[in-house]
Write an enzyme that holds these catalytic residues in place. Structure first.
Site, short mmCIF file in Angstrom:
data_model
loop_
_atom_site.label_atom_id
_atom_site.label_comp_id
_atom_site.label_asym_id
_atom_site.label_seq_id
_atom_site.Cartn_x
_atom_site.Cartn_y
_atom_site.Cartn_z
N ARG A 15 72.19 82.25 -26.44
CA ARG A 15 70.98 82.98 -26.85
C ARG A 15 70.11 82.16 -27.80
O ARG A 15 68.92 82.43 -27.93
CB ARG A 15 71.34 84.35 -27.41
N GLU A 26 87.75 84.41 -33.97
CA GLU A 26 88.75 85.41 -34.34
C GLU A 26 90.13 85.02 -33.78
O GLU A 26 91.13 85.09 -34.46
CB GLU A 26 88.32 86.77 -33.82
P1 AMP Z 1 79.77 83.62 -35.96
O1 AMP Z 1 80.26 82.24 -35.66
O2 AMP Z 1 80.85 84.57 -36.32
O3 AMP Z 1 78.65 83.60 -37.01
O4 AMP Z 1 79.14 84.21 -34.64
C1 AMP Z 1 77.84 83.86 -34.25
C2 AMP Z 1 77.74 83.65 -32.76
O5 AMP Z 1 78.42 84.68 -32.05
C3 AMP Z 1 76.29 83.69 -32.32
O6 AMP Z 1 76.09 82.69 -31.34
C4 AMP Z 1 76.11 85.08 -31.75
O7 AMP Z 1 75.38 85.03 -30.54
C5 AMP Z 1 77.51 85.62 -31.50
N1 AMP Z 1 77.79 86.89 -32.18
C6 AMP Z 1 78.70 87.10 -33.16
N2 AMP Z 1 78.74 88.39 -33.52
C7 AMP Z 1 77.81 89.02 -32.77
C8 AMP Z 1 77.35 90.38 -32.69
N3 AMP Z 1 77.88 91.35 -33.47
N4 AMP Z 1 76.37 90.68 -31.82
C9 AMP Z 1 75.83 89.70 -31.05
N5 AMP Z 1 76.23 88.42 -31.07
C10 AMP Z 1 77.20 88.06 -31.92
#
Ligand code: AMP
Length: 178
Positions: free
Chosen positions: A66, A103
């Protein structure tokens, strides 16, 4: 940066919460309605472009997938180049890789070694900042490829997950804090 209240309401109304997806306990922020509406899609790109006007950049780097949807029109609007930060195994040639924790398990992102000129000023873009692992890996990748990270821009920051704490030395710009 703070958005005008009317614009913030417009964008919020086009983000759909999907509970327990992709796994139980996660509320997925679905930006498909925002992208499908020409008014909110343009408004989001224009608001992100304001960031670039405040901080000159040489290229926008978008994180798969995205981050491509937002980053490519942003780069086009600003008259700068676009670099895809891709998941492992998608790019040909000599690559720089960075791994990060999810996770469960790990993931890897990659760019081509010649994606940036030395000292290029890079704005990294994604749709959502959650725990910050993806963003931190992208920052590491861009720096190891020889460029300077001047900011990380996202449409949505999930503040309760404190992702910006993973980016202590990078200016983080979020349009919406949810
Ligand atoms: P993080 O590494 O945990 O910050 O996760 C960010 C990545 O995961 C981004 O590329 C987001 O597109 C996706 N992502 C994580 N959590 C969500 C969420 N609650 N809704 C949509 N996309 C998410």
């Amino acid at each position: 940066m703070s958005l005008p209240a009317e614009l913030e309401a417009l964008l919020r109304n086009r983000i759909r919460d999907v509970p327990d997806w992709p796994t139980a306990g996660v509320v997925f922020k679905d930006i498909a309605p925002l992208l499908a509406d020409p008014v909110t899609f343009r408004a989001a790109i224009d608001a992100l472009a304001e960031l670039v006007r405040a901080e000159p950049v040489d290229k926008v780097a978008g994180i798969e997938a995205r981050g491509f949807i937002l980053g490519a029109p942003l780069a086009y609007a600003c008259g700068v180049g676009f670099v895809p930060v891709r998941k492992a195994g998608k790019l040909p040639g000599d690559l720089v890789s960075a791994s990060y924790s999810l996770e469960y398990g790990t993931a890897t992102v990659e760019v081509q070694v010649d994606a940036f000129a030395a000292g290029d000023r890079i704005l990294i873009v994604d749709d959502v900042l959650a725990t910050g692992g993806t963003a931190a890996a992208a920052v590491d990748l861009v720096r190891r490829a020889g460029a300077e990270v001047v900011g990380f821009a996202v449409l949505i920051e999930l503040e309760f997950l404190a992702g910006r704490d993973q980016l202590p030395d990078v200016p983080v710009h979020s349009l919406l804090q949810l």
